[in-house]
Motif scaffolding. Structure first.
Motif, short mmCIF file in Angstrom:
data_model
loop_
_atom_site.label_atom_id
_atom_site.label_comp_id
_atom_site.label_asym_id
_atom_site.label_seq_id
_atom_site.Cartn_x
_atom_site.Cartn_y
_atom_site.Cartn_z
N GLY A 1 0.79 -1.22 0.00
CA GLY A 1 0.00 0.00 0.00
C GLY A 1 0.82 1.26 0.00
O GLY A 1 0.63 2.12 0.87
N GLU A 2 1.70 1.36 -0.94
CA GLU A 2 2.50 2.57 -1.09
C GLU A 2 1.76 3.56 -1.99
O GLU A 2 0.78 3.24 -2.62
CB GLU A 2 3.86 2.21 -1.73
N HIS A 3 2.29 4.77 -2.04
CA HIS A 3 1.75 5.79 -2.94
C HIS A 3 2.11 5.39 -4.36
O HIS A 3 3.27 5.22 -4.70
CB HIS A 3 2.36 7.15 -2.60
N THR A 4 1.10 5.21 -5.22
CA THR A 4 1.35 4.67 -6.56
C THR A 4 0.87 5.64 -7.64
O THR A 4 0.07 5.29 -8.50
CB THR A 4 0.67 3.30 -6.73
N THR A 5 1.37 6.85 -7.59
CA THR A 5 0.98 7.89 -8.54
C THR A 5 1.27 7.46 -9.97
O THR A 5 2.39 7.08 -10.31
CB THR A 5 1.75 9.18 -8.23
N GLY A 6 0.24 7.52 -10.81
CA GLY A 6 0.43 7.29 -12.24
C GLY A 6 0.82 5.88 -12.62
O GLY A 6 1.29 5.65 -13.74
N PHE A 7 0.64 4.93 -11.72
CA PHE A 7 1.11 3.56 -11.92
C PHE A 7 -0.09 2.62 -12.03
O PHE A 7 -1.02 2.70 -11.23
CB PHE A 7 1.99 3.16 -10.73
N THR B 1 5.13 -2.70 11.15
CA THR B 1 4.22 -3.50 11.95
C THR B 1 2.82 -3.44 11.33
O THR B 1 2.53 -2.52 10.53
CB THR B 1 4.14 -2.99 13.40
N PRO B 2 1.94 -4.36 11.65
CA PRO B 2 0.57 -4.29 11.10
C PRO B 2 -0.11 -2.96 11.36
O PRO B 2 -0.76 -2.40 10.48
CB PRO B 2 -0.14 -5.45 11.80
N VAL B 3 0.04 -2.42 12.57
CA VAL B 3 -0.60 -1.15 12.90
C VAL B 3 0.00 -0.01 12.07
O VAL B 3 -0.73 0.81 11.49
CB VAL B 3 -0.45 -0.84 14.41
N ALA B 4 1.32 0.04 11.99
CA ALA B 4 1.98 1.09 11.22
C ALA B 4 1.63 0.99 9.74
O ALA B 4 1.45 2.01 9.05
CB ALA B 4 3.49 1.02 11.42
N TYR B 5 1.52 -0.23 9.22
CA TYR B 5 1.17 -0.41 7.82
C TYR B 5 -0.24 0.09 7.54
O TYR B 5 -0.47 0.81 6.55
CB TYR B 5 1.30 -1.89 7.44
N ALA B 6 -1.20 -0.27 8.38
CA ALA B 6 -2.58 0.18 8.19
C ALA B 6 -2.65 1.71 8.25
O ALA B 6 -3.35 2.33 7.46
CB ALA B 6 -3.48 -0.45 9.24
N GLN B 7 -1.90 2.31 9.17
CA GLN B 7 -1.90 3.77 9.28
C GLN B 7 -1.28 4.40 8.04
O GLN B 7 -1.77 5.44 7.55
CB GLN B 7 -1.15 4.19 10.54
N ALA B 8 -0.21 3.80 7.52
CA ALA B 8 0.42 4.34 6.31
C ALA B 8 -0.53 4.26 5.13
O ALA B 8 -0.60 5.17 4.30
CB ALA B 8 1.71 3.57 6.01
N CYS B 9 -1.28 3.16 5.03
CA CYS B 9 -2.24 3.01 3.94
C CYS B 9 -3.37 4.03 4.07
O CYS B 9 -3.88 4.54 3.07
CB CYS B 9 -2.83 1.60 3.93
N LEU B 10 -3.75 4.34 5.29
CA LEU B 10 -4.81 5.32 5.53
C LEU B 10 -4.38 6.69 5.07
O LEU B 10 -5.19 7.48 4.57
CB LEU B 10 -5.15 5.33 7.02
N ARG B 11 -3.09 6.99 5.21
CA ARG B 11 -2.59 8.31 4.81
C ARG B 11 -2.35 8.43 3.32
O ARG B 11 -2.25 9.53 2.79
CB ARG B 11 -1.29 8.62 5.56
N SER B 12 -2.18 7.29 2.64
CA SER B 12 -1.82 7.32 1.23
C SER B 12 -3.03 7.14 0.34
O SER B 12 -4.15 6.94 0.81
CB SER B 12 -0.80 6.21 0.93
N GLU B 13 -2.81 7.19 -0.94
CA GLU B 13 -3.87 6.87 -1.89
C GLU B 13 -4.21 5.40 -1.79
O GLU B 13 -3.46 4.59 -1.27
CB GLU B 13 -3.40 7.18 -3.34
N ALA B 14 -5.39 5.02 -2.32
CA ALA B 14 -5.80 3.62 -2.29
C ALA B 14 -4.77 2.76 -3.00
O ALA B 14 -4.31 3.09 -4.09
CB ALA B 14 -7.15 3.47 -2.96
N PRO B 15 -4.37 1.61 -2.40
CA PRO B 15 -3.38 0.73 -3.02
C PRO B 15 -3.96 -0.02 -4.19
O PRO B 15 -5.17 -0.11 -4.36
CB PRO B 15 -3.01 -0.23 -1.89
N VAL B 16 -3.10 -0.58 -5.00
CA VAL B 16 -3.52 -1.44 -6.10
C VAL B 16 -3.07 -2.84 -5.80
O VAL B 16 -2.32 -3.10 -4.86
CB VAL B 16 -2.90 -0.97 -7.43
N SER B 17 -3.52 -3.81 -6.61
CA SER B 17 -3.12 -5.21 -6.45
C SER B 17 -2.42 -5.66 -7.72
O SER B 17 -2.66 -5.13 -8.80
CB SER B 17 -4.32 -6.10 -6.19
N ALA B 18 -1.52 -6.66 -7.60
CA ALA B 18 -0.81 -7.15 -8.76
C ALA B 18 -0.78 -8.66 -8.73
O ALA B 18 -0.91 -9.25 -7.69
CB ALA B 18 0.62 -6.63 -8.77
#
Length: 275
Positions: free
Chosen positions: A16-22, A258-275
């Motif tokens: 769930g990283e920031h995936t601008t234009g990807f 950590t799971p908590v930190a990951y969920a928080q990072a995803c909350l702050r970023s754009e919606a993730p994509v799947s591959a």
């Protein structure tokens, strides 16, 4: 009608990283190659001049044949997450082989290329370089698929019953929630533990325990990215992690948060994509 084999990999893997234009697109293989090829994939991006971005991936237990910047390479199973930095506009095309299905092409234990990338010419000689040139000039994804599938058909290995067995085992690891330990696999398939380990080292390149853990972590990351406020302990229990500290260790080692930190990072970023 030819029966399509059960999927042996999920569509999770981009964290769930920031995936601008990807963007990621997936394409099924031709029926005559479906026993060996899971899917074709194309990642493409479009950024403003001078900008760059990155995407982090948690690989599947698969060998990929990848065309990137005009070079064709065989990418073995990667055990660690990796980050791909992209700039401007571009595309990368790949063939994702089913776990265990590349050994007949490699004709050597797949563990020998785990965490490694080798030029396709090392395996197929000048024909691979010629294929890379034709694929680089191909205008669309249909042309890319047609070129690489014709190449693979010309080199199609004889059937290997072990590939089919590995595929059935890996599909069970992916889909069956009642399998939470390697012992469950040995009982289900009536196979000796040492035989199972040797089979996976030879055909998949990693252990069955690694595959099971990676698939569960893929799903955990996808759920936490999609449902950021959901209790991570609940997600862990659903995926067969009854020891919460074990889940935290596995998740943090694989994802880097950590799971908590990951969920928080995803909350702050754009919606993730799947591959």
């Amino acid at each position: 009608m030819t029966q399509v084999p059960m999927p042996t990999t999920s569509e999770h893997g981009v964290l769930g990283e920031h995936t601008t234009g990807f963007s990621v697109d997936r394409f099924p293989p031709a029926p005559d190659l479906a026993d060996l090829v899971e899917r074709h994939w194309l990642v493409s991006w479009e950024l403003e001049p001078g900008r760059e971005a990155s995407v982090t991936l948690l690989p599947h237990p698969c060998v990929n044949l990848v065309l990137d910047d005009g070079q064709l390479a065989v990418s073995g199973v990667g055990r660690d997450r990796f980050t791909y930095v992209y700039r401007g506009s571009g595309r990368v095309f790949g063939v994702k082989f089913r776990p265990g299905a590349f050994l007949p092409f490699l004709r050597a234990p797949v563990s020998g290329i785990t965490d490694a990338v080798l030029p396709a010419e090392q395996l197929w000689g000048p024909a691979a370089a010629a294929l890379a040139a034709r694929m680089t000039a191909a205008p669309g994804v249909d042309d890319l698929v047609a070129l690489v599938e014709a190449f693979l058909r010309e080199r199609l290995p004889p059937p290997d019953p072990q590939v089919e067995l590995v595929g059935r085992i890996v599909a069970a690891l992916l889909h069956d929630r009642t399998i939470s330990r390697v012992d469950d696999v040995t009982e289900r398939f009536n196979i000796n533990p040492r035989t199972l380990q040797r089979l996976f080292q030879r055909y998949v390149g990693v252990s069955p325990k690694w595959v099971l853990r990676r698939y569960r972590l893929h799903e955990a990351a996808a759920v936490l990215a999609r449902e950021q406020h959901r209790p991570w302990a609940e997600v862990a229990a659903e995926l067969g992690y009854y020891d919460q500290s074990h889940f935290i260790r596995d998740f943090t080692a694989a994802v880097g948060l950590t799971p908590v930190a990951y969920a928080q990072a995803c909350l702050r970023s754009e919606a993730p994509v799947s591959a």
